[in-house]
Design a protein around this motif. Structure first.
Motif, PDB file in Angstrom:
ATOM      1  N   ALA A 277      48.504  35.506  27.208  1.00 14.61           N
ATOM      2  CA  ALA A 277      48.041  36.150  28.371  1.00 14.61           C
ATOM      3  C   ALA A 277      46.442  36.616  27.857  1.00 14.61           C
ATOM      4  O   ALA A 277      46.445  37.808  27.517  1.00 14.61           O
ATOM      5  N   PRO A 278      45.501  35.919  28.287  1.00 16.11           N
ATOM      6  CA  PRO A 278      44.188  36.244  27.979  1.00 16.11           C
ATOM      7  C   PRO A 278      43.726  37.746  28.117  1.00 16.11           C
ATOM      8  O   PRO A 278      43.868  38.195  29.266  1.00 16.11           O
ATOM      9  N   GLY A 279      43.030  38.456  27.249  1.00 14.07           N
ATOM     10  CA  GLY A 279      42.588  39.682  27.793  1.00 14.07           C
ATOM     11  C   GLY A 279      43.637  40.994  27.308  1.00 14.07           C
ATOM     12  O   GLY A 279      43.284  42.061  27.010  1.00 14.07           O
ATOM     13  N   CYS A 280      44.924  40.482  26.918  1.00 11.67           N
ATOM     14  CA  CYS A 280      45.934  41.378  26.724  1.00 11.67           C
ATOM     15  C   CYS A 280      45.664  41.926  24.914  1.00 11.67           C
ATOM     16  O   CYS A 280      46.125  43.286  24.827  1.00 11.67           O
ATOM     17  N   VAL A 281      45.182  41.260  24.148  1.00  6.33           N
ATOM     18  CA  VAL A 281      45.000  41.501  22.923  1.00  6.33           C
ATOM     19  C   VAL A 281      43.366  41.122  22.559  1.00  6.33           C
ATOM     20  O   VAL A 281      43.186  40.078  22.679  1.00  6.33           O
ATOM     21  N   ASP A 282      42.813  42.231  21.878  1.00  2.00           N
ATOM     22  CA  ASP A 282      41.273  41.868  21.356  1.00  2.00           C
ATOM     23  C   ASP A 282      41.843  41.458  19.884  1.00  2.00           C
ATOM     24  O   ASP A 282      41.861  42.191  19.101  1.00  2.00           O
ATOM     25  N   LEU A 283      41.584  40.061  19.449  1.00  2.22           N
ATOM     26  CA  LEU A 283      41.872  39.846  18.203  1.00  2.22           C
ATOM     27  C   LEU A 283      40.776  40.313  17.148  1.00  2.22           C
ATOM     28  O   LEU A 283      41.116  40.371  15.839  1.00  2.22           O
ATOM     29  N   ALA A 284      39.746  40.494  17.514  1.00  4.44           N
ATOM     30  CA  ALA A 284      38.639  41.289  16.480  1.00  4.44           C
ATOM     31  C   ALA A 284      39.246  42.597  16.072  1.00  4.44           C
ATOM     32  O   ALA A 284      38.860  43.229  14.928  1.00  4.44           O
ATOM     33  N   THR A 285      40.413  43.403  16.876  1.00  9.22           N
ATOM     34  CA  THR A 285      41.019  44.555  16.311  1.00  9.22           C
ATOM     35  C   THR A 285      42.133  44.469  15.497  1.00  9.22           C
ATOM     36  O   THR A 285      42.750  45.574  15.038  1.00  9.22           O
ATOM     37  N   THR A 288      45.233  44.812  10.330  1.00 15.75           N
ATOM     38  CA  THR A 288      46.406  44.691   9.348  1.00 15.75           C
ATOM     39  C   THR A 288      47.709  44.718  10.054  1.00 15.75           C
ATOM     40  O   THR A 288      48.028  43.488  10.559  1.00 15.75           O
ATOM     41  N   ASN A 289      48.650  45.519  10.151  1.00 20.00           N
ATOM     42  CA  ASN A 289      49.816  45.202  10.386  1.00 20.00           C
ATOM     43  C   ASN A 289      50.353  45.830  11.756  1.00 20.00           C
ATOM     44  O   ASN A 289      51.375  45.785  12.198  1.00 20.00           O
ATOM     45  N   ILE A 290      49.156  46.254  12.286  1.00 16.94           N
ATOM     46  CA  ILE A 290      49.302  46.937  13.792  1.00 16.94           C
ATOM     47  C   ILE A 290      48.551  46.260  14.985  1.00 16.94           C
ATOM     48  O   ILE A 290      47.520  45.728  14.706  1.00 16.94           O
ATOM     49  N   VAL A 291      49.299  46.050  16.106  1.00 19.13           N
ATOM     50  CA  VAL A 291      48.675  45.422  17.151  1.00 19.13           C
ATOM     51  C   VAL A 291      48.704  46.382  18.437  1.00 19.13           C
ATOM     52  O   VAL A 291      49.883  46.728  18.634  1.00 19.13           O
ATOM     53  N   ILE A 292      47.669  46.456  19.108  1.00 18.74           N
ATOM     54  CA  ILE A 292      47.781  47.473  20.322  1.00 18.74           C
ATOM     55  C   ILE A 292      47.682  46.387  21.438  1.00 18.74           C
ATOM     56  O   ILE A 292      46.580  45.300  21.414  1.00 18.74           O
ATOM     57  N   VAL A 293      48.553  46.278  22.278  1.00 19.67           N
ATOM     58  CA  VAL A 293      48.591  45.271  23.385  1.00 19.67           C
ATOM     59  C   VAL A 293      48.245  46.176  24.798  1.00 19.67           C
ATOM     60  O   VAL A 293      48.871  47.341  25.172  1.00 19.67           O
ATOM     61  N   THR A 316      59.356  48.524  20.597  1.00 21.67           N
ATOM     62  CA  THR A 316      58.083  48.519  20.652  1.00 21.67           C
ATOM     63  C   THR A 316      57.827  50.326  21.002  1.00 21.67           C
ATOM     64  O   THR A 316      58.726  50.716  21.343  1.00 21.67           O
ATOM     65  N   TYR A 317      56.349  50.490  21.015  1.00 18.99           N
ATOM     66  CA  TYR A 317      56.111  51.875  21.119  1.00 18.99           C
ATOM     67  C   TYR A 317      55.077  52.056  22.235  1.00 18.99           C
ATOM     68  O   TYR A 317      53.810  51.587  22.047  1.00 18.99           O
ATOM     69  N   ALA A 318      55.050  52.966  23.176  1.00 13.95           N
ATOM     70  CA  ALA A 318      54.064  53.245  24.156  1.00 13.95           C
ATOM     71  C   ALA A 318      53.001  54.199  23.575  1.00 13.95           C
ATOM     72  O   ALA A 318      53.462  55.246  23.263  1.00 13.95           O
ATOM     73  N   ALA A 323      49.219  50.717  27.305  1.00 12.16           N
ATOM     74  CA  ALA A 323      48.923  50.200  26.159  1.00 12.16           C
ATOM     75  C   ALA A 323      50.264  50.421  25.400  1.00 12.16           C
ATOM     76  O   ALA A 323      50.971  51.470  25.243  1.00 12.16           O
ATOM     77  N   VAL A 324      50.745  49.257  24.498  1.00  6.22           N
ATOM     78  CA  VAL A 324      51.740  49.328  23.761  1.00  6.22           C
ATOM     79  C   VAL A 324      51.753  48.775  22.190  1.00  6.22           C
ATOM     80  O   VAL A 324      50.676  47.989  22.019  1.00  6.22           O
ATOM     81  N   ARG A 325      51.955  49.421  21.426  1.00 12.23           N
ATOM     82  CA  ARG A 325      51.893  49.365  19.876  1.00 12.23           C
ATOM     83  C   ARG A 325      52.877  48.711  19.215  1.00 12.23           C
ATOM     84  O   ARG A 325      54.149  48.983  19.407  1.00 12.23           O
ATOM     85  N   LEU A 326      52.678  47.812  18.408  1.00 14.23           N
ATOM     86  CA  LEU A 326      53.520  46.684  17.665  1.00 14.23           C
ATOM     87  C   LEU A 326      53.163  46.926  16.296  1.00 14.23           C
ATOM     88  O   LEU A 326      52.049  46.891  15.863  1.00 14.23           O
TER      89      LEU A 326
END
Length: 354
Positions: A277-285, A288-293, A316-318, A323-326
């Motif tokens: 799903a292009p655009g849902c995650v900025d890989l540059a960000t 570490t162990n956290i991903v914001i989607v 997961t966590y809103a 935005a959702v945090r993993l």
């Protein structure tokens, strides 16, 4: 025995980790004493070790990261003075106004990109030398890694630039290092290089390091002696806390370098979601162990996405309306990551039900 998780992949937070059997054995064998009287040898050993690791004289064990931060704040800021930090900082956003309620301290913030610390932001907000006419700045807060920023690793160069400014203006610096070891593993910067730039530092043992309870505050010997008094006032005096300290010592021995596994799994999942799903995650960000989607970009609200993922066993966590945090941790292995990737990429590719 460690009970199995009810989720195929629990990405709610790295605070969820449960002690392993080996850690439990270390806790069971711990030599203990009454810490309020300073008589717990295992706790003393943990405090001495953490202080040395971070380049400081002394340390104090606390039940939580919030208490460690609030003790650090109380050391440096008198009632009626202020601390400053970025608007997403845990101390000002997620500690329930404790600095104001418990210590009479006010706060001001600057806006930042993903919690990225810039010395110029801190310098421009500080107010010093104004006598009785304005609130004086006494403390700058830095968070590393930055939780609500998505696991951002702070620049040591920026921290050192800020340290020069604060030293010249008589302002203290406190590091909320709840995930400092994640920053160390990701950047290669020794933890004492970070630690020595601050007057006080807090670290959590109960996140990626996997201990069930506990944080540690470090600083000068005089500062820790004062913090011990305030810890008791705040209700944090503990008795045979060596049982908990033993878990922390085990974590420092066994669970620091393995944080790289959490980072790698988070990265793998982020890359899969970005491809699906292009655009849902900025890989540059993803540092570490956290991903914001950004689920809103795929037509989801965060609440709907969290519920849909949970129905398939992924928690997961809103962190906002869209935005959702993993968060990856030692209780999410490769198999759990595979499940998370399958569920999350499928949801991101599909439009939510009308």
């Amino acid at each position: 025995m460690v009970a199995p998780s009810p989720f195929a992949a629990d990405l709610l937070s790295d605070t969820l980790t449960r002690p392993t059997e080996a850690m439990r054995q270390a806790m069971a064998r711990a030599e203990v004493g009454d810490d309020v009287f300073g008589e717990d040898p295992t706790l003393r050993a943990l405090e001495e070790r953490v202080a040395g690791m971070l380049g400081h004289e002394a340390a104090l064990f606390t039940p939580s990261g919030s208490m460690a931060n609030q003790l650090g704040v109380r050391l440096h800021v008198r009632p009626g003075e202020e601390l400053i930090g970025d608007s997403l900082a845990h101390v000002v956003r997620a500690e329930l106004g404790a600095a104001a309620v418990l210590s009479g301290i006010s706060s001001r913030t600057w806006l930042s990109e993903r919690g990225r610390f810039r010395a110029d932001d801190a310098a421009s907000l500080m107010v010093t030398g104004v006598g009785p006419y304005q609130v004086c700045t006494s403390l700058v807060i830095v968070e590393n890694t930055h939780n609500f920023g998505g696991g951002t690793v702070q620049s040591l160069d920026e921290i050192r630039r800020a340290r020069e400014v604060t030293r010249d203006r008589g302002v203290a610096m406190h590091l909320d290092g709840a995930r400092l070891f994640n920053a160390h593993v990701a950047s290669g910067v020794p933890v004492d290089d970070y630690g020595r730039e601050f007057d006080t530092v807090s670290i959590c043992l109960s996140k990626g390091l996997g201990a069930p309870v506990g944080s540690v505050l470090v600083g000068s010997a005089d500062a820790m002696a004062e913090s011990r008094i305030w810890r008791k006032r705040f209700g944090g005096g503990m008795r045979q806390a060596g049982i908990l300290a033993a878990a922390g010592l085990y974590a420092l021995d066994h669970n620091v370098e393995r944080l790289a596994d959490d980072h790698a799994r988070a990265r793998r999942a982020a890359e899969a979601m970005a491809e699906a799903a292009p655009g849902c995650v900025d890989l540059a960000t993803v540092e570490t162990n956290i991903v914001i989607v950004d689920v809103a970009s795929m037509g989801w609200t965060s609440a709907a996405f969290v519920d849909a993922a949970l129905a398939d066993g992924v928690r997961t966590y809103a962190v906002g309306p869209g935005a959702v945090r993993l968060v990856w941790h030692l209780d999410v292995d490769d198999a759990g990551t595979d499940v998370a990737v399958d569920v999350l990429t499928r949801l991101l590719r599909s439009a939510p039900a009308a």
